[in-house]
Each structure stands twice: as structure tokens, then as C-alpha cells.
Write an enzyme that holds these catalytic residues in place. Structure first.
Site, PDB file in Angstrom:
ATOM      1  N   GLU A 148      -5.123  -9.460   0.123  1.00 16.45           N
ATOM      2  CA  GLU A 148      -5.898  -9.661   1.568  1.00 16.45           C
ATOM      3  C   GLU A 148      -7.414  -9.335   1.486  1.00 16.45           C
ATOM      4  OE1 GLU A 148      -5.473  -5.932   3.986  1.00 16.45           O
ATOM      5  OE2 GLU A 148      -3.207  -5.803   4.088  1.00 16.45           O
ATOM      6  N   GLU A 205       1.067  -1.483  -0.321  1.00 16.85           N
ATOM      7  CA  GLU A 205       0.158  -0.139  -0.130  1.00 16.85           C
ATOM      8  C   GLU A 205       0.538   1.972  -0.069  1.00 16.85           C
ATOM      9  OE1 GLU A 205      -3.134  -0.201   3.012  1.00 16.85           O
ATOM     10  OE2 GLU A 205      -3.875  -2.106   1.641  1.00 16.85           O
TER      11      GLU A 205
END
Ligand code: NAG
Ligand code: NAG
Ligand code: NAG
Ligand code: NAG
Ligand code: NAG
Ligand code: NAG
Ligand code: NAG
Ligand code: NAG
Length: 382
Positions: free
Chosen positions: A303, A209
């Protein structure tokens, strides 16, 4: 959108000045973003679109290195596993006692060992071995989020000692600090040297991220990925893939080109989707935004999960029954469709409490004491 962008930049440069407050700033920034979005909805359709996009991708559950020091548990006691103490010592209990409540139904699971938040290292091989004994009964694949505190070495050593058939996605954690990167990078190549020949390292993710947090530019990130890839290849590990993981929304064509595999973190919870619709939403989102534009590259949901306690952003309803509902709908259907995924996550991460965001401590299938919160779905997979 302009205001939002400026706010973001101001906060992210502030966070460079006060790294220890980075996580808090990230949370405040999210809260503000949300308010801005809400105001915008009233103004224009564009505002509504922005709101939808942002709500879909607000996503605060990334681990924090090195700022998320485990101040509530990490003590840098010398247990032979400090970051500089060389190879992890051996754990002497390598007996796996099969547990009937554990079923090998997960394609993969995200895992952060306790007490691996630099500089508060405290994780032991014995503890990590106990974690792996359990995880090996649930999945053949795990994903780590960083290199600090010898976590990768200890996980791979535990896999070696236990002789379990597990592969690992390692992560070279990336933030805006080159000291962090150098530490993580050097550690990764040491791990590769020591454990690469075992064949358990599936791939390495350069950052998690990073683009979402705007830590470094995409061109810088892609250059680092290319550098890591050439060095991994030069060491003879042709099969180890080099990628990054980020929110699905960051997969544009340049990102796809730069990656060996497309690792997308996809969270129905942050999209404000009810738990009962989370599974369908996730498959559609993954297909439309990653698989279809993906130029035929292997795409993986890196995820996906559901929290069991509310936090700073109650985008949907956090609860144990909702985790159970989402997991029951998603896991067996994903296995049936052969959609690869890493369920987020193995164990609760209580050290995230320092962020003032309780939700982020409670995404585990298990508590920090390795007690299952849910009933594991029964659809075994290799
Ligand atoms: C860390 O170690 C010190 C000294 O041994 C002890 O006083 C302190 O309580 C420990 N902190 C934690 C969080 O375990
Ligand atoms: C080894 O660890 C298991 C749990 O993984 C435990 O049940 C067992 O008692 C331990 N054996 C010894 C000799 O400590
Ligand atoms: C080892 O794991 C237990 C949970 O089973 C935890 O309470 C303990 O703090 C851990 N120790 C370290 C050093 O991580
Ligand atoms: C190890 O697991 C992989 C799946 O990750 C599977 O394809 C392979 O056949 C397994 N190998 C053994 C020896 O069980
Ligand atoms: C980068 O991180 C190191 C510790 O990992 C710290 O000492 C240093 O102050 C940080 N640099 C900046 C610019 O924040
Ligand atoms: C999910 O999609 C399937 C069709 O793909 C449909 O049969 C099912 O009703 C949907 N579930 C929900 C909760 O919308
Ligand atoms: C989280 O908040 C929602 C309402 O926003 C509530 O329905 C739910 O019960 C809360 N979950 C927990 C675990 O407190
Ligand atoms: C989220 O839920 C928690 C507990 O249910 C509550 O304390 C908190 O104020 C809520 N946050 C927001 C932003 O609504």
C-alpha cells in the site's frame, strides 16, 4: 511506552467485547497514542524516538471486516450474489470501451468493491465488472482485502469474462474472531477451487495489519500462514505465494522467514512527510526497512497512496493536488526503478464514514462513481 502499551491492550480487549465499536476504539486509541507521544517528546530523547516511530506507523486505513458494515449503502438484497448463493451469476456486458484518460501506468492497485462489508453484502457482478473494465486499463495487478460477500469470486469471474490479463492478491481477513477467520478461510479455498486454474491468483495475504492492530500473536499468525501454504500446495497450486501484509515496522526476521513475499504498507502521509517529499521518503524507507533486511525475498510495497480529505489524524496535508503531486513523483519513478507497489487505492470507500473518519473514505484515484480525481501519469508498464 508502558502506559501506551497498557492503553493499547485495554482498548483492544474492549474491542473484543464490543466488536461493533472496534473501529471507533481503534480511532480513539490512535488519538490517545498521539497525545501520549506528544507528552513524551518533552521528557526524553527516547520519547522523541517513540514519537517518530509511532507517527511513521499510525495508519488507520485498513478495511474493516466484519465490523465495518456498509450501513450507509449495503442492503442484503438477494441479487444472486449473497455469500452463500454459490457461483456469481454472469454479467452480460463484457465490452470494454477504451478510455483515453486511463493509462496503464500502475504496477498494482488496491481495490475494495463497494458493498462487500459483511454482513451488508450487496455487490453485484455487473458492478464489479464495470470496476474491472476501468482497472484493467490502469494496471495488470489488483489487491483485495477480504473474501466476504463473494468479492474474490466476482472479481475473478469478471477477469475471466473480460479476458483481461490481470493477477490478484487475495486476502483472508484476520481479526481476533475465529468465526471471521473460518468464514474467510473456507471462502478462500472455495475461490481457489473455482478460479485457481485460471492462473490469475498471484498470492494470498493472511490478514492485513494484524500485528499492527494486535489482533492475534505473531506465532499464531505464522502458524496460520504455514497452514494455508500447505493446503494451497496440497491442492497443486505451487506458484501461489502465501504472505501477510503489515506496516513496514513489523518486518522482523521471524516475519520475513514466515513470508513468501514481503508485503509492506508504507504511508508517507502518516509519517507526516510533505507530499513533495513523499516519493523519496517511501523509496528510502522501503529499501532500508524491507529490502535490505529481507533475506533476498521478493519485497512489495503493498500500500502506498495519499488521501484527498482530512480526517481524524491530519499527519500531513490531504488534498487532491497533493495526491497528484505524490502520484506524479512516485509512480513513474517506481516503474523506472522496478519497485513493485500497489497504489492505495482504486475507488473511495464511502462506507468508512461510519467510523467518523472522513479521511479514510477518500484515498481513491476515483470517486465512488468511478470519476477520476487526478490525471494519470504517463509511463506505461506491463
Ligand atoms: C434497504 O431495503 C429496505 C427495504 O427494501 C429499504 O427500506 C431501505 O431503504 C434500504 N436501505 C438502504 C440503505 O438501501
Ligand atoms: C456496456 O458497458 C459500457 C461501459 O463499460 C457502456 O458504455 C455500454 O453502453 C454498455 N453496453 C450495453 C449494451 O449496455
Ligand atoms: C453499483 O455502482 C454504483 C456506482 O456506479 C453505485 O451507485 C451502486 O450503489 C452500486 N450498486 C451496488 C449494488 O453495489
Ligand atoms: C500478462 O501480464 C504479465 C504482467 O503481469 C506479463 O508478464 C505477461 O506477459 C502478460 N501476458 C500476456 C499474454 O499479455
Ligand atoms: C464473531 O463474529 C460473529 C459474526 O461473524 C459474531 O456472531 C460473534 O459474536 C463474534 N464473536 C465474538 C467473540 O465477538
Ligand atoms: C529526491 O531524490 C532525488 C535523488 O535521488 C533528488 O534529486 C530529488 O531532488 C529529491 N526530491 C526531493 C523533493 O527531495
Ligand atoms: C487538511 O488540513 C490541512 C491543515 O492541517 C489544510 O492545509 C488542508 O487544506 C486540508 N485539506 C482539506 C482537503 O481540507
Ligand atoms: C483535521 O482536519 C479536519 C478538516 O480540515 C478538521 O475538521 C479536523 O479537526 C482536523 N483534525 C485534527 C485532529 O486536527
Amino acid at each position: 511506552m508502558d502506559t501506551d502499551e497498557k492503553l493499547w491492550r485495554r482498548l483492544s480487549s474492549a474491542s473484543k467485547d464490543a466488536e461493533s465499536n472496534e473501529w471507533l476504539l481503534k480511532q480513539q486509541q490512535k488519538a490517545r497514542r498521539q497525545k501520549i507521544i506528544i507528552a513524551t517528546i518533552g521528557l526524553a530523547i527516547l520519547g522523541a524516538i517513540v514519537a517518530v516511530i509511532v507517527l511513521h506507523y499510525l495508519h488507520p486505513n485498513s478495511p474493516i471486516y466484519p465490523t465495518g458494515s456498509g450501513s450507509n449503502g449495503g442492503n442484503s438484497t438477494d441479487n444472486g450474489n449473497s455469500p452463500s448463493s454459490g457461483n456469481p451469476s454472469k454479467s452480460n456486458n463484457n465490452t470494454i470501451i477504451p478510455d483515453k484518460s486511463l493509462i496503464h501506468s500502475f504496477y498494482g492497485i488496491g481495490y475494495t468493491p463497494l458493498n462487500t462489508q459483511f454482513p451488508s453484502c450487496g455487490a453485484t457482478l455487473a458492478n464489479i465488472t464495470e470496476d474491472i473494465k476501468i482497472l484493467s486499463q490502469l494496471t495488470s495487478r489488483i489487491r483485495l482485502y477480504g473474501q466476504d460477500c463473494q468479492q474474490a469470486d466476482m472479481v475473478l469471474q469478471a477477469i475471466r469474462n473480460l479476458k483481461v490479463n490481470m493477477s490478484v492478491i487475495l486476502t483472508i481477513w484476520v481479526d481476533s474472531n475465529m468465526t471471521t477467520y473460518k468464514r474467510q478461510y473456507d471462502s478462500f479455498f472455495n475461490t481457489l477451487k473455482t478460479y485457481g486454474a485460471d492462473g490469475n491468483i498471484d498470492s494470498v495475504s493472511v490478514g492485513n495489519e494484524v500485528l499492527f492492530r494486535k489482533e492475534i500473536s505473531s506465532s499464531d499468525l505464522f502458524a496460520r500462514m504455514a497452514d494455508v501454504r500447505s493446503k494451497v500446495k496440497a491442492m497443486g497450486f505451487k506458484d501461489i505465494k502465501v504472505s501477510t501484509s503489515d506496516l513496514g515496522s513489523n518486518y522482523d526476521s521471524s516475519m520475513i522467514k514466515a513470508s513468501d513475499t514481503l508485503l509492506a504498507n508504507i504511508h508517507p502521509f502518516f509519517a507526516g512527510v510533505p507530499a513533495e517529499q513523499g516519493s523519496n521518503w517511501t523509496f528510502k524507507y522501503f529499501n532500508d526497512n524491507i529490502v535490505v533486511p529481507g533475506m533476498g525475498k521478493p519485497a512489495i510495497i503493498s500500500e502506498v497512496g495519499w488521501p484527498t480529505q482530512n480526517g481524524t489524524l491530519n499527519a500531513s496535508i490531504a488534498s487532491v493536488p497533493n495526491l497528484q503531486t505524490f502520484m506524479d513523483d512516485f509512480v513513474c519513478e517506481a516503474n523506472r526503478r522496478k519497485v513493485p507497489y500497489y497504489f492505495f487505492e482504486a475507488y473511495d470507500e464511502p462506507w468508512k464514514i461510519i467510523t467518523g473518519s472522513e479521511m479514510e473514505c477518500h484515498w481513491g484515484l476515483m470517486t465512488v462513481n468511478r470519476e477520476l480525481k487526478v490525471k494519470i501519469p504517463n509511463c506505461p508498464i506491463d
